[in-house]
Design an enzyme around this catalytic site. Structure first.
Site, PDB file in Angstrom:
ATOM      1  CB  SER A 249      25.013  86.701  32.236  1.00 54.01           C
ATOM      2  OG  SER A 249      26.324  87.541  32.486  1.00 54.01           O
TER       3      SER A 249
ATOM      4  CG  HIS B 169      25.723  86.621  36.237  1.00 54.80           C
ATOM      5  ND1 HIS B 169      26.607  85.545  35.293  1.00 54.80           N
ATOM      6  CD2 HIS B 169      25.356  85.151  36.812  1.00 54.80           C
ATOM      7  CE1 HIS B 169      26.484  84.568  34.888  1.00 54.80           C
ATOM      8  NE2 HIS B 169      25.868  84.040  36.244  1.00 54.80           N
TER       9      HIS B 169
ATOM     10  CG  ASP C 113      26.437  80.504  35.523  1.00 56.92           C
ATOM     11  OD1 ASP C 113      26.619  78.925  35.996  1.00 56.92           O
ATOM     12  OD2 ASP C 113      25.660  81.138  36.672  1.00 56.92           O
TER      13      ASP C 113
END
Lengths: 283, 185
Positions: free
Chosen positions: B11, B38, B130
């Site tokens: 991310s 992401h 995540d």
């Protein structure tokens, strides 16, 4: 992680795989819906999500309920059939449609459109707005189909959450819309009601891409992010059906992450927009 | 070879980390590599070309049902979940998971289910949690769990969360991950 727990985990997965097979077989035998050629990974995720939402311990339990209660089957169809959607989802797609497909449609005295897998209708209203702004709505005969009657009933209403409208307005502007988006709906409390004339002429019908055939010849077919839920075998069937249903020179719009990879007729199309996955049938 | 696929999730800070990592993978790296990063909507236009300059391996965005094959670094496309389905990828537009689409957990869990112990999962820098559950699924099926040392991460949240779920994961500094993967093949 020890060998023992690895074996447990593998066994649990095997049990679930058997339960999925039984569930799909049960649904097919009793209700006629065939999900056996859906893509297993995403189907598995959605089934697990349904269990979570229904508070059920296993797919076996879900199967029992579906077999004995048709209303449960209806709920199941809704849960399966409503993926993420939005008005003017992927504004670039609608912009490309406006710039590259509209000129082809303008030459026709009238034309047919098929929304294959219309879900809750967002795409139908989006295209209606686009066609109206291009002066093409009176020439368009529109068909919108989905697997389940419940989903179509919702689509027909044309009622969306008011809180979604800001994002849709933004999408609309980026899609090349030349009016004011608020012109197309009436806000009432927390709901946005689409202008009824946008969908008045639409033919809404159930159609199952798994088992039903071609029902007309179309000049524009939108089938976006529907086939991603199918395995390669079923994708091939649906691609064949779409090809059969397209007029020569007709336009096919797929989702951004989709392609003609699984189509037996890939060489019969010319790309109208490579990155937005818009194709024209040329032979 | 024991492994058949490397899945990777990142991310915040992921693009910088990926530059370092991709630079250290050889041109003949023999495992397919699937990445969930992401991102915001403009990622494809700007970040992929920027990363290409640092990678000996070709980079691409996955199309639905594309074959999983070595010699490529495959990125989840914008606004789709990326899943492993047998010998190919699949995409979905299902709900956000961990507030993200693509989500690392979706890729990792599907990879663990499809390939069991033949998967390597790598969690890089990022905020949030995540990937933690996904890495746990990979470890539970006997796959290899790898986490960037949170101390070397631009954002330590994701690697820390992954380590809390999978304490037995191999922890490596960012510079060590590429060479480690290269030695697996």
């Amino acid at each position: 992680m020890g060998e023992g727990s690895e074996a447990d985990s593998a066994r649990q997965q095997e049990v679930e795989a058997v339960e999925v097979r039984l569930l799909l077989e049960g649904i097919r035998s009793l209700y006629g819906y065939d999900f056996r050629d859906y893509a297993p990974a995403s189907l598995g995720r959605r089934l697990r999500k349904i269990l979570e939402e229904e508070g059920l311990p296993s797919l076996s339990r879900l199967l029992e309920m579906i077999l004995h209660d048709p209303a449960q089957m209806g709920r199941f169809l809704i849960a399966l059939a409503v993926p993420t959607t939005a008005m003017f989802r992927d504004p670039g797609f609608f912009l490309a449609l406006r710039q590259k497909a509209v000129p082809l449609l303008k030459d026709l005295p009238f034309f047919r459109v098929w929304h294959a897998g219309c879900s809750t209708g967002e795409e139908v209203y989006s295209l209606a707005i686009l066609l109206e702004e291009e002066g093409l709505l009176p020439k368009a005969r529109r068909y919108a189909t989905d697997l389940s009657q419940e989903v179509i009933d919702k689509a027909k209403e044309g009622i969306f959450a008011a809180k979604a409208m800001q994002a849709y307005t933004n999408n609309y502007a980026r899609s090349g819309g030349h009016g004011s988006f608020s012109h197309y709906y009436t806000a009432k409390h927390d709901l946005a009601i689409m202008r009824p004339d946008l969908a008045r002429e639409v033919v809404w019908a159930t159609h199952n891409l798994v088992s039903d055939g071609s029902f007309n010849e179309f000049n524009l077919i939108l089938c976006r992010n529907v086939m991603i839920y199918f395995n390669p075998k079923l994708q091939e069937r649906v691609h064949h059906l779409l090809y059969d249903s397209l007029a020569m020179g007709g336009v096919l719009g797929l989702g951004r992450g989709e392609s003609l990879l699984g189509s037996p007729h890939a060489d019969c199309y010319r790309a109208l927009d490579v990155s937005e996955k818009i194709f024209v049938k040329v032979k | 070879m024991r492994y058949r696929l490397v899945v990777m999730g990142a991310s915040l800070g992921g693009l910088n980390a990926m530059q370092v990592l991709l630079k250290s993978l050889p041109k003949d790296f023999a495992l397919p590599l699937a990445v969930v990063q992401h991102r915001d909507k403009d990622f494809v236009d700007t970040a992929l070309p920027a990363l290409r300059a640092h990678s000996l391996l070709p980079l691409r965005e996955v199309d639905d049902k594309q074959a999983i094959e070595p010699g490529w670094v495959d990125f989840a496309p914008n606004d789709y979940h990326l899943l492993v389905d047998g010998d190919h990828y699949a995409l979905s537009v299902d709900e956000l998971v961990n507030l993200a689409r693509p989500a690392v957990d979706v890729l990792f869990i599907s990879a663990a289910e499809a390939l069991g112990p033949e998967v390597v999962g790598v969690i890089l820098t990022g905020t949030g949690v995540d990937g933690a559950q996904g890495l746990q699924a990979i470890a539970a099926r006997g796959g290899l769990a790898l986490v960037q040392d949170p101390a070397t991460a631009e954002a330590p949240g994701m690697p820390s969360a992954a380590l809390a779920c999978v304490p037995q994961a191999v922890v490596l500094p960012l510079e060590g991950i590429g060479p480690f993967l290269a030695r697996l093949t």
